[in-house]
Write a protein that holds these residues in place. Sequence first.
Motif, PDB file in Angstrom:
ATOM      1  N   ARG A   1       3.606   0.176  10.091  1.00 46.34           N
ATOM      2  CA  ARG A   1       3.264   1.179  10.963  1.00 46.34           C
ATOM      3  C   ARG A   1       3.372   2.397  10.077  1.00 46.34           C
ATOM      4  NH1 ARG A   1       7.360   0.962  15.917  1.00 46.34           N
ATOM      5  NH2 ARG A   1       6.190   2.773  16.410  1.00 46.34           N
ATOM      6  N   ASN A   2       3.783   2.316   9.141  1.00 47.99           N
ATOM      7  CA  ASN A   2       3.758   3.594   8.318  1.00 47.99           C
ATOM      8  C   ASN A   2       2.620   4.321   7.653  1.00 47.99           C
ATOM      9  OD1 ASN A   2       5.925   5.435   6.588  1.00 47.99           O
ATOM     10  ND2 ASN A   2       4.684   4.854   5.013  1.00 47.99           N
TER      11      ASN A   2
ATOM     12  N   LYS B   1      10.745  -0.609   6.143  1.00 50.18           N
ATOM     13  CA  LYS B   1      11.557  -0.564   7.308  1.00 50.18           C
ATOM     14  C   LYS B   1      10.761  -0.287   8.699  1.00 50.18           C
ATOM     15  CE  LYS B   1      15.364   1.957   4.776  1.00 50.18           C
ATOM     16  NZ  LYS B   1      16.164   3.057   4.798  1.00 50.18           N
ATOM     17  N   ASN B   2       9.522   0.161   8.476  1.00 50.17           N
ATOM     18  CA  ASN B   2       8.667   0.501   9.637  1.00 50.17           C
ATOM     19  C   ASN B   2       7.721  -0.427   9.807  1.00 50.17           C
ATOM     20  OD1 ASN B   2       7.926   1.717  11.969  1.00 50.17           O
ATOM     21  ND2 ASN B   2       6.885   3.622  10.956  1.00 50.17           N
TER      22      ASN B   2
ATOM     23  N   ARG C   1       0.736  -1.112  -0.031  1.00 52.54           N
ATOM     24  CA  ARG C   1      -0.001   0.043   0.000  1.00 52.54           C
ATOM     25  C   ARG C   1       0.824   1.178  -0.113  1.00 52.54           C
ATOM     26  NH1 ARG C   1      -4.726   0.947   4.378  1.00 52.54           N
ATOM     27  NH2 ARG C   1      -2.833   0.987   5.958  1.00 52.54           N
ATOM     28  N   CYS C   2       1.939   1.107   0.846  1.00 51.21           N
ATOM     29  CA  CYS C   2       2.836   2.478   0.954  1.00 51.21           C
ATOM     30  C   CYS C   2       4.199   2.134   0.669  1.00 51.21           C
ATOM     31  CB  CYS C   2       2.574   2.971   2.123  1.00 51.21           C
ATOM     32  SG  CYS C   2       3.595   2.145   3.481  1.00 51.21           S
TER      33      CYS C   2
ATOM     34  N   GLU D   1      -2.272   4.941   9.811  1.00 53.68           N
ATOM     35  CA  GLU D   1      -3.415   5.961  10.141  1.00 53.68           C
ATOM     36  C   GLU D   1      -4.512   5.664   8.956  1.00 53.68           C
ATOM     37  OE1 GLU D   1      -2.493  10.072   8.536  1.00 53.68           O
ATOM     38  OE2 GLU D   1      -0.387   9.245   8.810  1.00 53.68           O
ATOM     39  N   MET D   2      -4.176   4.888   7.714  1.00 55.12           N
ATOM     40  CA  MET D   2      -5.147   4.834   6.987  1.00 55.12           C
ATOM     41  C   MET D   2      -5.975   3.457   7.262  1.00 55.12           C
ATOM     42  SD  MET D   2      -4.616   7.321   5.325  1.00 55.12           S
ATOM     43  CE  MET D   2      -5.766   7.220   3.807  1.00 55.12           C
ATOM     44  N   GLY D   3      -5.728   2.893   8.384  1.00 60.04           N
ATOM     45  CA  GLY D   3      -6.315   1.389   8.659  1.00 60.04           C
ATOM     46  C   GLY D   3      -5.170   0.522   8.682  1.00 60.04           C
ATOM     47  N   LYS D   4      -4.874  -0.378   9.886  1.00 64.94           N
ATOM     48  CA  LYS D   4      -3.990  -1.268  10.012  1.00 64.94           C
ATOM     49  C   LYS D   4      -3.851  -2.406   8.873  1.00 64.94           C
ATOM     50  CE  LYS D   4      -2.615  -2.451  14.093  1.00 64.94           C
ATOM     51  NZ  LYS D   4      -2.520  -3.208  15.586  1.00 64.94           N
TER      52      LYS D   4
END
Length: 441
Positions: free
Chosen positions: A65-66, A47-48, A42-43, A69-72
């Motif tokens: 984790r990156n 790394k995160n 998705r992003c 905020e858009m949904g886990k």
Amino acid sequence: MTKVSFLTGRELIDEEMIYVPDEHTSTRPAIYLDNGRLRCNRCNNTKNFSSHRCARCGKVCTYCRNCIEMGKISSCTTLYRWNGPAPKHPDHAGTLHWTGTLSEGQRAASVNVKQAIIHSSEHLVWAVTGAGKTEVLFQGIAAALSDGKRVCIAAPRSDVVRELAPRLAAAFPDTPPIALYGGSPDRSSYSPLVVTTTHQLYRFYQAFDVMIVDEVDAFPYTFDPSLQFAVQKARKESSSLIYLTATPNTEWQSEVKSGKRDATLIPARYHRHPLPVPATRWCGNWKKTILPVSVQLWVKEKLNEGSRLLLFYPHIETMDKALPLFKEIDPRIESVHAADPLRKEKVELMRRGKIPALLSTTILERGVTFQGIDVAVIGAEDAVFAESALVQIAGRAGRSAECPTGEVVFFHYGKTEAMRKAIRQINEMNKLGVERGLIDE
């Protein structure tokens, strides 16, 4: 909302899917191993990541984790996208109802943007603050919609999206745009014309024939590779990419000047008045005094003259301490920041002239227009005020033809190179505007 309208162009996680997948729905894992390294589809994060006991599968799952905020999304999450037919455009989708007149600089940019859209190429519009970048897009958007293309305008902040959407709706009433941002009522709607924050593009995949990125130099887009990835992911393979900015980074400026980057430069505002050049005033240790005497005298003088003010502080904590002192001058003075629950309402009150002065963090440095205001920066030497931020802040003054002038003051505890560069850039644009006959001397 039909299944086709809801899914077209979107790439959604399990919890966002409100329809049962069918033969037109393709899937892929949200997180996968790429040459032994975890990657988020998705992003594009590599790394995160972290792990947790997953409520969905009951196992220990890795999650990203990156983009949380858009949904886990976890290692057991599936991404769904629609491969079936797209909704048809409304009748008269490309009919432009805007009847204004473009300036000479705007006309050149408008022609170049339209050509880039027609030929699915890339173009940069480098235009000073208040030059009228939105109007430059209209002809290109009209051509795209008439040709059955889907258009996206992405901006870094929700304030910008909320300001752009009604202007586009007025220009294209036959194709009402949807506005996407956190908490947006349009988030499940479909339109060939989309105005969105860059974060919402995480939820799209090869959806748009035309991608327009406004304020391309702004935080967080310019510092977040995953948002830049989201823009590319949301474009179709054959599509146009239009960048808009008043303050391109040094590398892009060099590429434009050397001819390596296709661009149009608009060095003057449409109303043919020069950009307000900031004055600098020493105000002492503003962190200690909170409301320096020089600032207090300036505010009182301006308010007595009937002016309205936009005042920038570098940090919420200092601004919060300063607000009660400003309210002693006028109890109607307010403050605003990114996490303010009344942010939208306060901005609207300021726009309607109900607030005489508004204190703000850099959240209002760009993308919003208040008619007939003077501007001040308290603590202009703070590191948060980079050259581009100071240029944008100065550009809040004198934006309209009815009120084309305004005073801008950088109150400081020591001049910085960023302040000097910002003033130099504004003076250079004014000089270039005069040389090109775009400013009335």
